[in-house]
Write a protein that holds these residues in place. Structure first.
Motif, PDB file in Angstrom:
ATOM      1  N   PHE A 159     -27.011 -11.473  16.098  1.00 42.72           N
ATOM      2  CA  PHE A 159     -26.260 -11.314  17.354  1.00 42.72           C
ATOM      3  C   PHE A 159     -25.094 -12.290  17.351  1.00 42.72           C
ATOM      4  CE2 PHE A 159     -30.737 -10.288  18.238  1.00 42.72           C
ATOM      5  CZ  PHE A 159     -30.595  -8.952  18.599  1.00 42.72           C
ATOM      6  N   ARG A 160     -23.963 -11.806  16.837  1.00 38.57           N
ATOM      7  CA  ARG A 160     -22.822 -12.680  16.583  1.00 38.57           C
ATOM      8  C   ARG A 160     -22.183 -13.226  17.851  1.00 38.57           C
ATOM      9  NH1 ARG A 160     -23.285 -14.616  11.918  1.00 38.57           N
ATOM     10  NH2 ARG A 160     -21.057 -15.155  11.912  1.00 38.57           N
ATOM     11  N   CYS A 161     -22.491 -12.649  18.987  1.00 42.31           N
ATOM     12  CA  CYS A 161     -21.917 -13.159  20.229  1.00 42.31           C
ATOM     13  C   CYS A 161     -22.413 -14.561  20.537  1.00 42.31           C
ATOM     14  CB  CYS A 161     -22.234 -12.226  21.394  1.00 42.31           C
ATOM     15  SG  CYS A 161     -23.991 -12.136  21.828  1.00 42.31           S
ATOM     16  N   LEU A 162     -23.516 -15.000  19.909  1.00 43.79           N
ATOM     17  CA  LEU A 162     -24.075 -16.327  20.154  1.00 43.79           C
ATOM     18  C   LEU A 162     -23.586 -17.361  19.159  1.00 43.79           C
ATOM     19  CD1 LEU A 162     -27.811 -15.358  20.816  1.00 43.79           C
ATOM     20  CD2 LEU A 162     -26.005 -15.734  22.498  1.00 43.79           C
ATOM     21  N   ASP A 163     -22.936 -16.920  18.101  1.00 42.25           N
ATOM     22  CA  ASP A 163     -22.532 -17.830  17.037  1.00 42.25           C
ATOM     23  C   ASP A 163     -21.097 -18.291  17.239  1.00 42.25           C
ATOM     24  OD1 ASP A 163     -23.429 -18.951  14.340  1.00 42.25           O
ATOM     25  OD2 ASP A 163     -21.478 -18.069  13.844  1.00 42.25           O
ATOM     26  N   LYS A 164     -20.839 -19.537  16.885  1.00 45.78           N
ATOM     27  CA  LYS A 164     -19.505 -20.099  17.079  1.00 45.78           C
ATOM     28  C   LYS A 164     -18.451 -19.341  16.283  1.00 45.78           C
ATOM     29  CE  LYS A 164     -17.090 -24.535  17.211  1.00 45.78           C
ATOM     30  NZ  LYS A 164     -17.158 -25.982  16.882  1.00 45.78           N
ATOM     31  N   SER A 165     -18.850 -18.778  15.134  1.00 45.32           N
ATOM     32  CA  SER A 165     -17.889 -18.039  14.308  1.00 45.32           C
ATOM     33  C   SER A 165     -17.374 -16.789  15.018  1.00 45.32           C
ATOM     34  CB  SER A 165     -18.542 -17.639  12.982  1.00 45.32           C
ATOM     35  OG  SER A 165     -19.636 -16.761  13.200  1.00 45.32           O
ATOM     36  N   GLY A 166     -18.160 -16.280  15.986  1.00 51.57           N
ATOM     37  CA  GLY A 166     -17.743 -15.103  16.740  1.00 51.57           C
ATOM     38  C   GLY A 166     -16.976 -15.444  17.995  1.00 51.57           C
ATOM     39  N   GLY A 167     -16.711 -16.752  18.198  1.00 52.97           N
ATOM     40  CA  GLY A 167     -16.043 -17.178  19.411  1.00 52.97           C
ATOM     41  C   GLY A 167     -17.053 -17.482  20.503  1.00 52.97           C
ATOM     42  N   PRO A 168     -16.627 -18.109  21.597  1.00 50.77           N
ATOM     43  CA  PRO A 168     -17.562 -18.467  22.661  1.00 50.77           C
ATOM     44  C   PRO A 168     -18.040 -17.253  23.446  1.00 50.77           C
ATOM     45  CG  PRO A 168     -15.313 -18.919  23.348  1.00 50.77           C
ATOM     46  CD  PRO A 168     -15.245 -18.513  21.901  1.00 50.77           C
ATOM     47  N   VAL A 169     -19.201 -17.392  24.078  1.00 54.87           N
ATOM     48  CA  VAL A 169     -19.692 -16.359  24.984  1.00 54.87           C
ATOM     49  C   VAL A 169     -18.711 -16.234  26.145  1.00 54.87           C
ATOM     50  CG1 VAL A 169     -21.528 -15.746  26.600  1.00 54.87           C
ATOM     51  CG2 VAL A 169     -22.104 -16.738  24.379  1.00 54.87           C
ATOM     52  N   LEU A 170     -18.301 -15.003  26.431  1.00 60.15           N
ATOM     53  CA  LEU A 170     -17.217 -14.777  27.393  1.00 60.15           C
ATOM     54  C   LEU A 170     -17.721 -14.635  28.823  1.00 60.15           C
ATOM     55  CD1 LEU A 170     -15.171 -12.255  25.219  1.00 60.15           C
ATOM     56  CD2 LEU A 170     -14.809 -14.721  25.467  1.00 60.15           C
ATOM     57  N   PHE A 171     -18.671 -15.487  29.207  1.00 56.35           N
ATOM     58  CA  PHE A 171     -19.218 -15.467  30.554  1.00 56.35           C
ATOM     59  C   PHE A 171     -19.347 -16.889  31.071  1.00 56.35           C
ATOM     60  CE2 PHE A 171     -21.054 -11.419  28.937  1.00 56.35           C
ATOM     61  CZ  PHE A 171     -20.558 -10.572  29.923  1.00 56.35           C
ATOM     62  N   ASP A 172     -19.563 -17.010  32.375  1.00 52.68           N
ATOM     63  CA  ASP A 172     -19.817 -18.328  32.942  1.00 52.68           C
ATOM     64  C   ASP A 172     -21.206 -18.787  32.505  1.00 52.68           C
ATOM     65  OD1 ASP A 172     -21.881 -17.385  34.764  1.00 52.68           O
ATOM     66  OD2 ASP A 172     -20.284 -16.573  36.004  1.00 52.68           O
ATOM     67  N   PRO A 173     -21.545 -20.083  32.707  1.00 53.27           N
ATOM     68  CA  PRO A 173     -22.826 -20.599  32.195  1.00 53.27           C
ATOM     69  C   PRO A 173     -24.057 -19.837  32.669  1.00 53.27           C
ATOM     70  CG  PRO A 173     -21.384 -22.415  32.803  1.00 53.27           C
ATOM     71  CD  PRO A 173     -20.692 -21.156  33.236  1.00 53.27           C
ATOM     72  N   THR A 174     -24.103 -19.437  33.936  1.00 53.33           N
ATOM     73  CA  THR A 174     -25.280 -18.734  34.449  1.00 53.33           C
ATOM     74  C   THR A 174     -25.507 -17.411  33.725  1.00 53.33           C
ATOM     75  OG1 THR A 174     -24.994 -19.707  36.654  1.00 53.33           O
ATOM     76  CG2 THR A 174     -26.358 -17.733  36.496  1.00 53.33           C
ATOM     77  N   LYS A 175     -24.451 -16.637  33.550  1.00 50.77           N
ATOM     78  CA  LYS A 175     -24.563 -15.358  32.843  1.00 50.77           C
ATOM     79  C   LYS A 175     -24.823 -15.578  31.352  1.00 50.77           C
ATOM     80  CE  LYS A 175     -21.742 -12.711  36.100  1.00 50.77           C
ATOM     81  NZ  LYS A 175     -20.510 -11.889  36.276  1.00 50.77           N
ATOM     82  N   ALA A 176     -24.267 -16.655  30.798  1.00 47.95           N
ATOM     83  CA  ALA A 176     -24.508 -16.963  29.382  1.00 47.95           C
ATOM     84  C   ALA A 176     -25.984 -17.262  29.139  1.00 47.95           C
ATOM     85  CB  ALA A 176     -23.656 -18.144  28.948  1.00 47.95           C
ATOM     86  N   CYS A 177     -26.622 -17.941  30.087  1.00 45.95           N
ATOM     87  CA  CYS A 177     -28.056 -18.222  29.966  1.00 45.95           C
ATOM     88  C   CYS A 177     -28.883 -16.936  29.999  1.00 45.95           C
ATOM     89  CB  CYS A 177     -28.499 -19.159  31.081  1.00 45.95           C
ATOM     90  SG  CYS A 177     -27.841 -20.835  30.936  1.00 45.95           S
TER      91      CYS A 177
END
Length: 243
Positions: free
Chosen positions: A217-235
Motif C-alpha cells: 500500500f504505497r500511500c503509506l510509504d514516504k516514497s509515494g509522498g505523504p498521505v493527503l489527509f488531515d491527521p484524523t483521517k490519516a489514522c
C-alpha cells in the motif's frame, strides 16, 4: 422495465467505482487529480470517496485485527515463533513506524518526528505470519514508542494480568517488563549473545510486516509522498489498510 432496472443498478455501480477508486489510492498513493482523471471525478469527490470508504472499513477493523485470546490461539502463535527462532512463549513482536502526512494546520510541531518530517507514529504488533494482531494509530510523529505502548489498551491488559502467560518482544525503545523482553544493550556472555540473536530473528517479523504493509500500500510509504489527509483521517486510513 429497462429504466427501473437501470435505476436499481446505478447505486451499485457508483459504490463499486468508489471502492475501486479507494483501492487504487491505497495501492499507488497517486494524487487525487490523477485518480479523478482516470475515473471521471473531480479532485474533491475523489477525496470524499476515499475518506468515506476508509471510515466504513475502519469501523470494522477490530473484527479483523485481533490479539490472540484463547489458549489455543496463544499456543499456536507461540509454537510458530518457536519454530522460527527457537524463542519460547512469544505472543507477538512490537514496534512503531512513521506514516508520512501532509503538513497539518493545527499543532504542526507535534507531528514532526525525529527524522524531521510530518508523520503519524503507528504502533503495531504482529505474529510470525506477518499478520497484525494489534494496532494503535492515533499519535503524532513526535510521540515516543514507549509512551504509545504505555498508554495502549494492550499494555493495560498485560499489566492487569488479563493476557496471562506469554511475552512480547520489542527493541530497546521499550521498557523491560515481565511481559516485554528487550535485547541486551551490551552483551558480554555467550548466553547473552545467543539471546540477542534469537530475539533479533523473532523480532524481525514486525519489521518485515511493516515493510510488506507499506510495499503493498504505497500511500503509506514516504516514497509515494505523504498521505493527503488531515491527521484524523490519516489514522483511519492506517486502520483501514491493516484490516
Amino acid at each position: 422495465m429497462r429504466r427501473g432496472t437501470s435505476d436499481k443498478k446505478k447505486p451499485r455501480i457508483e459504490c463499486l467505482y468508489s471502492v475501486l477508486t479507494a483501492l487504487r489510492y491505497y495501492a499507488t498513493g497517486s494524487l487525487f487529480s490523477v485518480l479523478g482523471d482516470a475515473q471521471g471525478m473531480s479532485r474533491m469527490i475523489v477525496s470524499r470517496v476515499i475518506s468515506d470508504v476508509s471510515t466504513s472499513i475502519a469501523n470494522h477493523a477490530n473484527e479483523y485485527i485481533i490479539f490472540p485470546n484463547s489458549n489455543a490461539e496463544k499456543i499456536k502463535v507461540m509454537q510458530n515463533y518457536h519454530e522460527l527462532s527457537r524463542f519460547p512463549n512469544i505472543l507477538g513482536c512490537i514496534d512503531g513506524t512513521h506514516v508520512p502526512i501532509r503538513t497539518p494546520k493545527q499543532d504542526e510541531h507535534l507531528y514532526v518526528n525525529r527524522k524531521n518530517f510530518h508523520s503519524i507514529n503507528v504502533q503495531g504488533v504482529c505474529d510470525s505470519d506477518l499478520r497484525f494482531t494489534n494496532l494503535v494509530a492515533k499519535w503524532p510523529g513526535s510521540s515516543h514508542d514507549s509512551f504509545i505502548w504505555t498508554d495502549s489498551a494492550l499494555s493495560l491488559k498485560f499489566e492487569s494480568g488479563e493476557i496471562g502467560e506469554g511475552w512480547l518482544l520489542g527493541d530497546s525503545a521499550y521498557p523491560l517488563r515481565p511481559w516485554m523482553l528487550t535485547p541486551y544493550l551490551q552483551p558480554s556472555t555467550p548466553s547473552e549473545f545467543r539471546y540477542n540473536t534469537r530475539h533479533m530473528k523473532a523480532r524481525n517479523t514486525i519489521e518485515r510486516c511493516f515493510g510488506v504493509w507499506k510495499g503493498r500500500f504505497r500511500c503509506l510509504d514516504k516514497s509515494g509522498g505523504p498521505v493527503l489527509f488531515d491527521p484524523t483521517k490519516a489514522c483511519k486510513l492506517c486502520c483501514t489498510i491493516c484490516a
